[in-house]
Design an enzyme around this catalytic site. Structure first.
Site, PDB file in Angstrom:
ATOM      1  N   GLU A 103       0.841  -1.201   0.000  1.00  0.00           N
ATOM      2  CA  GLU A 103       0.000   0.000   0.000  1.00  0.00           C
ATOM      3  C   GLU A 103       0.876   1.251   0.000  1.00  0.00           C
ATOM      4  O   GLU A 103       2.014   1.235   0.473  1.00  0.00           O
ATOM      5  CB  GLU A 103      -0.911  -0.086   1.239  1.00  0.00           C
ATOM      6  CG  GLU A 103      -1.759   1.098   1.581  1.00  0.00           C
ATOM      7  CD  GLU A 103      -2.825   1.431   0.566  1.00  0.00           C
ATOM      8  OE1 GLU A 103      -2.485   1.525  -0.625  1.00  0.00           O
ATOM      9  OE2 GLU A 103      -3.982   1.657   0.954  1.00  0.00           O
ATOM     10  N   ASP A 104       0.356   2.326  -0.547  1.00  0.00           N
ATOM     11  CA  ASP A 104       1.129   3.568  -0.587  1.00  0.00           C
ATOM     12  C   ASP A 104       1.100   4.305   0.753  1.00  0.00           C
ATOM     13  O   ASP A 104       2.122   4.636   1.311  1.00  0.00           O
ATOM     14  CB  ASP A 104       0.652   4.487  -1.726  1.00  0.00           C
ATOM     15  CG  ASP A 104      -0.870   4.656  -1.750  1.00  0.00           C
ATOM     16  OD1 ASP A 104      -1.566   4.143  -0.850  1.00  0.00           O
ATOM     17  OD2 ASP A 104      -1.370   5.304  -2.690  1.00  0.00           O
ATOM     18  N   ASP A 107      -4.017   6.271   5.778  1.00  0.00           N
ATOM     19  CA  ASP A 107      -4.536   7.550   6.264  1.00  0.00           C
ATOM     20  C   ASP A 107      -5.576   7.271   7.353  1.00  0.00           C
ATOM     21  O   ASP A 107      -5.237   7.119   8.512  1.00  0.00           O
ATOM     22  CB  ASP A 107      -5.107   8.335   5.078  1.00  0.00           C
ATOM     23  CG  ASP A 107      -5.550   9.741   5.462  1.00  0.00           C
ATOM     24  OD1 ASP A 107      -5.372  10.127   6.620  1.00  0.00           O
ATOM     25  OD2 ASP A 107      -6.076  10.460   4.593  1.00  0.00           O
ATOM     26  N   PHE A 156      -1.613  16.198   3.364  1.00  0.00           N
ATOM     27  CA  PHE A 156      -1.867  15.546   2.083  1.00  0.00           C
ATOM     28  C   PHE A 156      -0.563  15.536   1.283  1.00  0.00           C
ATOM     29  O   PHE A 156       0.122  16.552   1.188  1.00  0.00           O
ATOM     30  CB  PHE A 156      -2.976  16.260   1.319  1.00  0.00           C
ATOM     31  CG  PHE A 156      -3.542  15.415   0.213  1.00  0.00           C
ATOM     32  CD1 PHE A 156      -4.526  14.480   0.478  1.00  0.00           C
ATOM     33  CD2 PHE A 156      -3.060  15.532  -1.074  1.00  0.00           C
ATOM     34  CE1 PHE A 156      -5.033  13.672  -0.531  1.00  0.00           C
ATOM     35  CE2 PHE A 156      -3.559  14.726  -2.088  1.00  0.00           C
ATOM     36  CZ  PHE A 156      -4.551  13.793  -1.814  1.00  0.00           C
ATOM     37  N   ARG A 169       1.420  12.004  -9.905  1.00  0.00           N
ATOM     38  CA  ARG A 169       1.891  10.645  -9.635  1.00  0.00           C
ATOM     39  C   ARG A 169       3.320  10.455 -10.133  1.00  0.00           C
ATOM     40  O   ARG A 169       4.052   9.591  -9.672  1.00  0.00           O
ATOM     41  CB  ARG A 169       1.006   9.614 -10.340  1.00  0.00           C
ATOM     42  CG  ARG A 169      -0.432   9.553  -9.848  1.00  0.00           C
ATOM     43  CD  ARG A 169      -1.109   8.313 -10.427  1.00  0.00           C
ATOM     44  NE  ARG A 169      -2.559   8.352 -10.290  1.00  0.00           N
ATOM     45  CZ  ARG A 169      -3.226   7.976  -9.190  1.00  0.00           C
ATOM     46  NH1 ARG A 169      -2.573   7.543  -8.145  1.00  0.00           N
ATOM     47  NH2 ARG A 169      -4.534   8.030  -9.152  1.00  0.00           N
TER      48      ARG A 169
HETATM   49  P1  IMP Z   1      -7.518   5.640   3.928  1.00  0.00           P
HETATM   50  O1  IMP Z   1      -8.616   4.663   3.638  1.00  0.00           O
HETATM   51  O2  IMP Z   1      -8.034   6.924   4.496  1.00  0.00           O
HETATM   52  O3  IMP Z   1      -6.430   5.029   4.807  1.00  0.00           O
HETATM   53  O4  IMP Z   1      -6.828   6.067   2.554  1.00  0.00           O
HETATM   54  C1  IMP Z   1      -7.066   5.332   1.415  1.00  0.00           C
HETATM   55  C2  IMP Z   1      -6.300   5.787   0.203  1.00  0.00           C
HETATM   56  O5  IMP Z   1      -6.466   7.183   0.001  1.00  0.00           O
HETATM   57  C3  IMP Z   1      -4.806   5.573   0.260  1.00  0.00           C
HETATM   58  O6  IMP Z   1      -4.421   4.278  -0.042  1.00  0.00           O
HETATM   59  C4  IMP Z   1      -4.358   6.548  -0.815  1.00  0.00           C
HETATM   60  O7  IMP Z   1      -4.453   5.957  -2.095  1.00  0.00           O
HETATM   61  C5  IMP Z   1      -5.330   7.681  -0.659  1.00  0.00           C
HETATM   62  N1  IMP Z   1      -4.687   8.718   0.145  1.00  0.00           N
HETATM   63  C6  IMP Z   1      -4.733   8.896   1.477  1.00  0.00           C
HETATM   64  N2  IMP Z   1      -3.987   9.946   1.856  1.00  0.00           N
HETATM   65  C7  IMP Z   1      -3.438  10.449   0.728  1.00  0.00           C
HETATM   66  C8  IMP Z   1      -2.538  11.542   0.449  1.00  0.00           C
HETATM   67  O8  IMP Z   1      -2.062  12.284   1.334  1.00  0.00           O
HETATM   68  N3  IMP Z   1      -2.215  11.744  -0.859  1.00  0.00           N
HETATM   69  C9  IMP Z   1      -2.697  10.970  -1.880  1.00  0.00           C
HETATM   70  N4  IMP Z   1      -3.527   9.938  -1.672  1.00  0.00           N
HETATM   71  C10 IMP Z   1      -3.889   9.674  -0.375  1.00  0.00           C
HETATM   72 MG    MG Z   2      -3.760   3.592  -1.935  1.00  0.00          MG
END
Ligand code: IMP
Ligand code: MG
Length: 182
Positions: A103-104, A107, A156, A169
């Site tokens: 995973e990247d 959040d 972000f 990207r």
């Molecule tokens: P989560 O479910 O809130 O943990 O985030 C899900 C997805 O949102 C991550 O896997 C990212 O692909 C995207 N995401 C969350 N934070 C960021 C950010 O700061 N920049 C870009 N994409 C984000």
């Molecule tokens: Mg992601």
């Protein structure tokens, strides 16, 4: 107040290209040791994690496979459980396999929590997570990241696969990004 023309520009660099390379090499080393002789399936969440995956597998001298999962969060904000829509499912049967999610960024952790419970139902032999980044506030999501690249502040970020509205990207580094609405 920033000049208007700068509103869509990346801000302060959080991780340079060199720092990312060091982190990826370390994670690749740890994964190679733990998964030696296991032929794991690395599952990548499209699209943000694709640059990370491409670099990570070149740091893995061990046999492994890759597969992709494309998901989207329902964005109407009415579902506190963060129901996730599967856009494209895995091609691999992961039953009995050692599975590592790549995973990247973690959040809120909602996407990953949903995916972990969904994949658990398919009876993998093991199921672990490797995430390049984790935001500070995500520390308390209860999601165990076995391989973590780096914890970052609750900002972000864009670059190295991560986007703002599908842009940035391609940046080889990771930068903070101030959205136009703050
Ligand atoms: P989560 O479910 O809130 O943990 O985030 C899900 C997805 O949102 C991550 O896997 C990212 O692909 C995207 N995401 C969350 N934070 C960021 C950010 O700061 N920049 C870009 N994409 C984000
Ligand atoms: Mg992601």
């Amino acid at each position: 107040m920033r000049p208007k023309e700068n509103l869509y520009q990346p801000g302060e660099t959080l991780l340079t290209e060199g720092e990312i390379a060091e982190i990826v090499a370390r994670l690749g080393h740890e994964i190679s040791i733990d998964y030696g002789g296991k032929n794991p399936v690395l599952i990548n969440l499209l699209k943000g994690g694709v640059v990370f995956l491409a670099d990570l597998i070149r740091q893995l001298p061990i046999p492994h496979q890759i597969d992709f999962l494309s998901v989207s969060r329902y964005e109407n904000g009415t579902d506190p459980n963060g129901t996730v829509r599967i856009i494209e499912d895995l091609a691999t049967n992961i039953s009995g396999r050692d599975v590592l999610i790549v995973e990247d960024v973690l959040d809120t952790g909602r996407t990953l929590a949903y995916i972990l419970s969904m994949l658990e139902l398919r009876s993998p032999k093991s199921l672990e997570v490797c995430s390049l980044l984790r935001k500070k506030s995500a520390r308390h999501t209860g999601i165990n990241i076995r391989y973590l690249g780096k914890e970052i502040p609750d900002v972000f970020v864009v670059g190295y696969g991560l986007d703002y509205n599908e842009s940035f990207r391609n940046l080889p580094y990771i930068a903070e990004f101030l959205t136009p609405d703050g």
